[in-house]
Write an enzyme that holds these catalytic residues in place. Structure first.
Site, PDB file in Angstrom:
ATOM      1  N   GLU A  52     -66.379  15.028 -10.645  1.00  0.00           N
ATOM      2  CA  GLU A  52     -67.351  13.988 -10.271  1.00  0.00           C
ATOM      3  C   GLU A  52     -68.252  14.484  -9.140  1.00  0.00           C
ATOM      4  O   GLU A  52     -69.460  14.207  -9.118  1.00  0.00           O
ATOM      5  CB  GLU A  52     -66.609  12.723  -9.805  1.00  0.00           C
ATOM      6  CG  GLU A  52     -65.735  12.071 -10.867  1.00  0.00           C
ATOM      7  CD  GLU A  52     -64.299  12.616 -10.894  1.00  0.00           C
ATOM      8  OE1 GLU A  52     -64.110  13.829 -10.658  1.00  0.00           O
ATOM      9  OE2 GLU A  52     -63.384  11.841 -11.178  1.00  0.00           O
ATOM     10  N   CYS A  79     -59.985   9.970  -9.260  1.00  0.00           N
ATOM     11  CA  CYS A  79     -58.831   9.845  -8.365  1.00  0.00           C
ATOM     12  C   CYS A  79     -59.128   8.893  -7.214  1.00  0.00           C
ATOM     13  O   CYS A  79     -60.279   8.696  -6.826  1.00  0.00           O
ATOM     14  CB  CYS A  79     -58.413  11.212  -7.842  1.00  0.00           C
ATOM     15  SG  CYS A  79     -59.620  11.966  -6.760  1.00  0.00           S
ATOM     16  N   LEU A 207     -48.768  42.681 -21.267  1.00  0.00           N
ATOM     17  CA  LEU A 207     -48.932  41.245 -21.026  1.00  0.00           C
ATOM     18  C   LEU A 207     -50.118  40.947 -20.105  1.00  0.00           C
ATOM     19  O   LEU A 207     -50.050  40.046 -19.268  1.00  0.00           O
ATOM     20  CB  LEU A 207     -47.639  40.613 -20.485  1.00  0.00           C
ATOM     21  CG  LEU A 207     -46.403  40.765 -21.365  1.00  0.00           C
ATOM     22  CD1 LEU A 207     -45.232  39.982 -20.795  1.00  0.00           C
ATOM     23  CD2 LEU A 207     -46.668  40.295 -22.794  1.00  0.00           C
TER      24      LEU A 207
HETATM   25  C1  AOF Z   1     -60.508  13.623 -10.547  1.00  0.00           C
HETATM   26  N1  AOF Z   1     -61.404  14.573 -10.892  1.00  0.00           N
HETATM   27  O1  AOF Z   1     -61.931  16.676 -11.392  1.00  0.00           O
HETATM   28  C2  AOF Z   1     -59.685  16.190 -11.010  1.00  0.00           C
HETATM   29  C3  AOF Z   1     -58.746  15.172 -10.703  1.00  0.00           C
HETATM   30  O2  AOF Z   1     -55.384  18.169  -4.794  1.00  0.00           O
HETATM   31  P1  AOF Z   1     -56.608  17.552  -5.362  1.00  0.00           P
HETATM   32  O3  AOF Z   1     -57.410  16.763  -4.375  1.00  0.00           O
HETATM   33  O4  AOF Z   1     -57.472  18.510  -6.135  1.00  0.00           O
HETATM   34  O5  AOF Z   1     -56.090  16.453  -6.423  1.00  0.00           O
HETATM   35  C4  AOF Z   1     -55.453  16.857  -7.594  1.00  0.00           C
HETATM   36  C5  AOF Z   1     -55.106  15.642  -8.426  1.00  0.00           C
HETATM   37  O6  AOF Z   1     -56.304  14.885  -8.665  1.00  0.00           O
HETATM   38  C6  AOF Z   1     -54.582  16.005  -9.795  1.00  0.00           C
HETATM   39  O7  AOF Z   1     -53.176  16.081  -9.828  1.00  0.00           O
HETATM   40  C7  AOF Z   1     -55.086  14.871 -10.663  1.00  0.00           C
HETATM   41  O8  AOF Z   1     -54.282  13.720 -10.526  1.00  0.00           O
HETATM   42  C8  AOF Z   1     -56.438  14.582 -10.025  1.00  0.00           C
HETATM   43  N2  AOF Z   1     -57.443  15.464 -10.602  1.00  0.00           N
HETATM   44  N3  AOF Z   1     -59.195  13.918 -10.515  1.00  0.00           N
HETATM   45  O9  AOF Z   1     -60.893  12.493 -10.245  1.00  0.00           O
HETATM   46  C9  AOF Z   1     -61.060  15.834 -11.123  1.00  0.00           C
HETATM   47  N4  AOF Z   1     -59.297  17.477 -11.187  1.00  0.00           N
HETATM   48 ZN    ZN Z   2     -61.134  13.197  -7.814  1.00  0.00          ZN
END
Ligand code: AOF
Ligand code: ZN
Length: 343
Positions: A52, A79, A207
């Protein structure tokens, strides 16, 4: 219909993160104003900006005034937690984005519906579940990692038309050169590759990913009986390597770890060690014994079979596909038929 089209675009963008984001999910995002894309982005690397954020950043200065009149498409629920990056829901609210369309909700307990609930409460129009099944398949390893709390296990083998993996006691090439590139791509997309001692001894595999691009995965070999000679590629220290077996005297290693585990290596031990090391995708490349062990114990999520038209008449029999597997993908790569199964 248009919602599906833009979610499909999110999938395509998300896929560009393959090999770089695990154990995080593959996420793509698109901002659309009156049917036109004004910004798009994807999660490029573990620990770095979420899709985002990259999407909003990509909007050109002259189009920024359109953001509060646009729809944000994202294949995964935004998130709502502070992780390595701040919550994407904050960004959406700051930018006053009025509508958000997603494919899957995020099973991560830190998010799990909280992202959408927070947006909805703030008055953002939400649509979820667009191409949901495709979204779950795209992020299958992330879903296994979070919901099963263990790595996603992929079994892979190449077999002849008459069902053999190769000749007994001789390295046998089954699939063609283009399929080999595909296998190297799969290697680049996984976090660890495991092989048994017979395969390591007979094939002396590197590998690595020399026929594709990307990072070399962790190599894991089972060698409890110390059968593999020091001259084999496994001991060249050229990539991070775990050897389940006794350490080798008179040779120093910086990338190679020896794990003494007794004679019997239990699959759960390997999966637990991978989990602790944050490796979410395991590719098992053989041989027959090890593949059959994983099939028998049920410790698998996906099976990839490459089948050629060649016949061998005799040799090492390929494993039997378990009953009731579901075929998810099937395509031809020159003379090789590739099939991907799940349960
Ligand atoms: C989103 N957009 O592009 C992704 C999400 O450690 P962080 O801050 O990178 O958070 C990782 C967690 O956030 C991951 O386990 C998943 O729940 C979410 N990933 N969320 O809104 C994203 N990659
Ligand atoms: Zn996010």
């Amino acid at each position: 219909m248009n919602d599906e089209l833009f979610i499909q675009r999110c999938f395509d963008l998300a896929r560009l993160g393959l090999g770089s984001v695990s154990p995080n999910p593959l996420v793509g995002a698109v901002l659309v104003h009156e049917g036109k894309i004004i910004g798009e982005g994807f999660h490029q690397r573990w620990g770095e900006a979420h899709a985002e954020v990259n999407c909003v950043r990509a909007v050109s200065p002259e189009n920024q005034y359109l953001i509060p009149y646009s729809t944000l498409f994202c294949n995964l629920e935004p998130c709502a937690h502070f992780g390595k990056t701040p919550p994407c829901t904050d960004l959406i609210l700051e930018q006053k984005i009025p509508r958000v369309v997603v494919s899957n909700t995020d099973p991560n307990p830190l998010v799990a519906g909280k992202g959408l609930a927070r947006l909805q409460k703030a008055g953002v129009e939400i649509k979820q579940g667009v191409l949901e099944e495709q979204g779950s398949w795209l992020n299958r390893s992330f879903f296994t990692w979070i919901t099963e709390n263990r790595p996603h296990v992929v079994l892979k083998w190449a077999q002849t038309a008459d069902g053999f993996l190769g000749k007994k006691d001789a390295r046998t090439a089954i699939s063609g050169s283009t399929a080999l590139r595909l296998v190297h791509r799969w290697r680049a997309e996984c976090d660890a590759i495991l092989v048994g001692s017979n395969t390591a001894l007979l094939d002396d595999p590197r590998l690595d990913v020399r026929h594709y691009f990307g990072e070399k995965p962790l190599r894991i070999v089972l060698d409890t009986k110390g059968k593999i000679p020091p001259s084999h590629h496994f001991f060249d220290d050229s990539a991070e390597t775990w050897v389940y077996g006794n350490s080798m005297k008179g040779k120093s290693f910086s990338n190679t770890k020896f794990i003494s585990s007794g004679d019997r290596i239990l699959i759960p031990n390997i999966l637990e060690a991978l989990k602790i090391a944050d490796r979410a995708i395991l590719l098992l490349e053989g041989g027959a014994n090890l593949l059959n062990q994983f099939l028998e114990s049920g410790d698998w999520d996906e099976i990839r079979v490459i089948q050629n038209k060649q016949r061998l008449d005799e040799g090492v029999p390929a494993p039997q596909l378990p009953a009731n597997v579901i075929i998810k993908e099937q395509f031809q790569v020159e003379d090789d038929l590739v099939r991907i199964f799940t349960r």
